[in-house]
Design a protein around this motif. Structure first.
Motif, short mmCIF file in Angstrom:
data_model
loop_
_atom_site.label_atom_id
_atom_site.label_comp_id
_atom_site.label_asym_id
_atom_site.label_seq_id
_atom_site.Cartn_x
_atom_site.Cartn_y
_atom_site.Cartn_z
N ALA A 1 0.81 -1.22 0.00
CA ALA A 1 0.00 0.00 0.00
C ALA A 1 0.83 1.26 0.00
CB ALA A 1 -0.92 0.01 1.22
N ARG A 2 2.08 1.20 0.41
CA ARG A 2 2.84 2.45 0.53
C ARG A 2 3.33 2.90 -0.83
NH1 ARG A 2 1.85 5.60 4.68
NH2 ARG A 2 2.68 4.87 6.65
N ARG A 3 3.52 4.20 -0.96
CA ARG A 3 3.95 4.76 -2.23
C ARG A 3 5.41 5.19 -2.19
NH1 ARG A 3 0.00 8.95 -4.64
NH2 ARG A 3 -0.77 7.21 -5.85
N ASN A 4 5.84 5.71 -1.05
CA ASN A 4 7.23 6.15 -0.93
C ASN A 4 8.13 4.92 -0.79
OD1 ASN A 4 9.70 7.11 0.17
ND2 ASN A 4 8.67 9.00 0.67
N ALA A 5 9.23 4.89 -1.52
CA ALA A 5 10.07 3.70 -1.54
C ALA A 5 10.70 3.44 -0.17
CB ALA A 5 11.16 3.85 -2.59
N ILE A 6 10.98 4.47 0.59
CA ILE A 6 11.60 4.26 1.90
C ILE A 6 10.59 3.66 2.88
CG2 ILE A 6 12.66 5.48 3.81
CD1 ILE A 6 13.97 7.25 1.82
N LEU A 7 9.32 4.04 2.75
CA LEU A 7 8.30 3.40 3.59
C LEU A 7 8.15 1.93 3.21
CD1 LEU A 7 5.66 6.20 3.84
CD2 LEU A 7 7.31 5.50 5.49
N VAL A 8 8.31 1.62 1.94
CA VAL A 8 8.28 0.22 1.53
C VAL A 8 9.42 -0.55 2.18
CG1 VAL A 8 8.49 -1.32 -0.45
CG2 VAL A 8 7.10 0.71 -0.62
N LEU A 9 10.60 0.09 2.24
CA LEU A 9 11.74 -0.57 2.90
C LEU A 9 11.45 -0.81 4.38
CD1 LEU A 9 14.88 1.11 1.37
CD2 LEU A 9 14.13 -1.21 1.11
N GLY B 1 19.50 -0.97 -0.52
CA GLY B 1 18.21 -0.43 -0.93
C GLY B 1 18.16 1.08 -0.84
N LEU B 2 18.71 1.62 0.25
CA LEU B 2 18.70 3.08 0.37
C LEU B 2 19.59 3.72 -0.68
CD1 LEU B 2 18.58 3.84 4.14
CD2 LEU B 2 16.98 4.47 2.39
N ALA B 3 20.71 3.08 -0.99
CA ALA B 3 21.57 3.64 -2.05
C ALA B 3 20.83 3.67 -3.37
CB ALA B 3 22.85 2.81 -2.17
N ILE B 4 20.08 2.59 -3.67
CA ILE B 4 19.33 2.57 -4.93
C ILE B 4 18.24 3.63 -4.92
CG2 ILE B 4 17.77 1.16 -6.32
CD1 ILE B 4 19.39 -1.24 -5.49
N VAL B 5 17.52 3.75 -3.78
CA VAL B 5 16.45 4.74 -3.71
C VAL B 5 17.01 6.15 -3.88
CG1 VAL B 5 14.74 5.76 -2.18
CG2 VAL B 5 14.90 3.32 -2.37
N LEU B 6 18.15 6.42 -3.24
CA LEU B 6 18.74 7.76 -3.38
C LEU B 6 19.15 8.02 -4.82
CD1 LEU B 6 20.91 8.19 -0.19
CD2 LEU B 6 18.69 9.12 -0.72
N GLN B 7 19.68 6.99 -5.48
CA GLN B 7 20.08 7.17 -6.88
C GLN B 7 18.86 7.44 -7.76
OE1 GLN B 7 23.24 7.04 -7.13
NE2 GLN B 7 23.40 7.53 -9.30
N VAL B 8 17.76 6.72 -7.51
CA VAL B 8 16.53 6.95 -8.27
C VAL B 8 16.02 8.36 -8.03
CG1 VAL B 8 14.10 6.32 -8.39
CG2 VAL B 8 15.83 4.56 -8.45
N HIS B 9 16.08 8.78 -6.75
CA HIS B 9 15.61 10.12 -6.43
C HIS B 9 16.47 11.18 -7.10
CE1 HIS B 9 15.28 13.74 -3.87
NE2 HIS B 9 14.02 13.45 -3.92
N ARG B 10 17.77 10.90 -7.20
CA ARG B 10 18.65 11.88 -7.81
C ARG B 10 18.40 11.96 -9.31
NH1 ARG B 10 24.36 10.38 -6.36
NH2 ARG B 10 23.69 10.91 -4.26
#
Lengths: 121, 190
Positions: free
Chosen positions: A23-31, A77-86
């Protein structure tokens, strides 16, 4: 202690994490929800290890390994999310639709073309 | 033989009773309720930073549950690694992705009702199966602790040394991978 208590708690925690992942949309909440699911599995492992009185304590050893793997997973996972965000300017999993079959959003399409131009140049 | 087993089972029932409550069970139940509530708030709150802070409560509650199950070493590892580092990493991630501090209306995606259905069905099935399977099973918590630091160290470095070393290699690979992924490329390299 009744074995049902930790087992039911682990099952419910796992399902709460499952709901969060879906249900979550933000990738960090999914993590975060993935962490909840991993913790539910850890509780199960510890409870069954204590119940079985395993001489090798396989459950507790596996719990420690799971904790270490979860730490590695959260780092990557956080490194990937940060890269996607960047690259995309958003960390919402709903908006990453490059592989969707229907027509992609115009802004992502635009970025895609920019990336292609960069790659060509 | 079945008769003796049945009578032994009946004797066990008489000595313990169905759902006999001891102090440990009551504490386990209360902490479990707090943990579950914190987990539910974690996945439903609309304030992203609060979600990370409620996750601390949930993971801390799980550490207390490990203590109640006499797995001391795992409880402290849980506090150190999850509460100490994973939540801090998640907070860093939230800050670095410029998460809104207040309420964000789009924290949940559109398919939350489908997600609720899936999670509810999974919870019903799992709880039913687990309760049905372990209705007459008790954990014997008396005697020496099952997971003291001495016991954990002995089993980890006597029987599980090879997986332990493989895991350290995996952690090193994850470390290098995270650095490579998050390193900002210089402009002239592009």
């Amino acid at each position: 202690m009744h074995l049902v208590y930790p087992a039911v708690l682990a099952a419910l925690l796992f399902c709460v994490g499952l709901y969060g992942v879906l249900a979550r949309r933000n990738a960090i909440l999914v993590l975060m929800s993935v962490e909840l699911m991993l913790n539910a599995v850890n509780l199960n492992l510890v409870a069954f290890d204590v119940w079985l009185r395993d001489t090798l304590h396989a459950g507790q050893a596996l719990t420690l390994f799971t904790i270490a793997i979860a730490a590695a997973e959260i780092g990557i996972g956080l490194a990937i999310v940060l890269q996607v965000h960047r690259n995309r300017g958003t960390a919402d999993v709903d908006r990453l639709r490059d592989l969707a079959e229907d027509a992609p959003d115009p802004d992502t399409d635009h970025e895609h073309r920019e990336e292609k131009a960069e790659a060509a140049a | 033989m079945t008769g003796t087993a049945l009578s032994a089972l009946a004797a066990e029932h008489v000595s313990r009773g169905f759902l006999s409550t001891s102090g440990v069970e009551i504490v386990f139940l209360l902490v479990g309720l707090v943990t579950l509530g914190a987990a539910v708030v974690t996945v439903t709150t609309r304030q992203l930073v609060h979600a990370a802070l409620w996750l601390v409560v949930a993971l801390g509650g799980l550490a207390v549950e490990y203590l109640l199950l006499t797995a001391e070493f795992i409880a402290w590892v849980q506090v150190l690694i999850y509460v100490g580092s994973v939540v801090v990493l998640l907070l860093f991630g939230l800050m670095l992705t410029k998460a809104p501090i207040g309420r964000s209306p789009d924290a949940d995606s559109g398919n939350r009702w489908a997600a609720l259905g899936v999670a509810g069905a999974a919870a019903a099935a799992l709880v039913w199966v687990v309760v049905d399977a372990f209705r007459t099973t008790w954990i014997d918590l008396d005697g020496a602790p099952q997971g003291s630091t001495k016991v954990s160290g002995e089993i980890l470095f006597r029987h599980w040394v090879l997986p332990f070393e493989a895991l350290s290699v995996l952690l090193l690979a994850a470390l290098v991978g995270a650095i490579v992924l998050s390193r900002r490329k210089k402009e002239e390299e592009r």
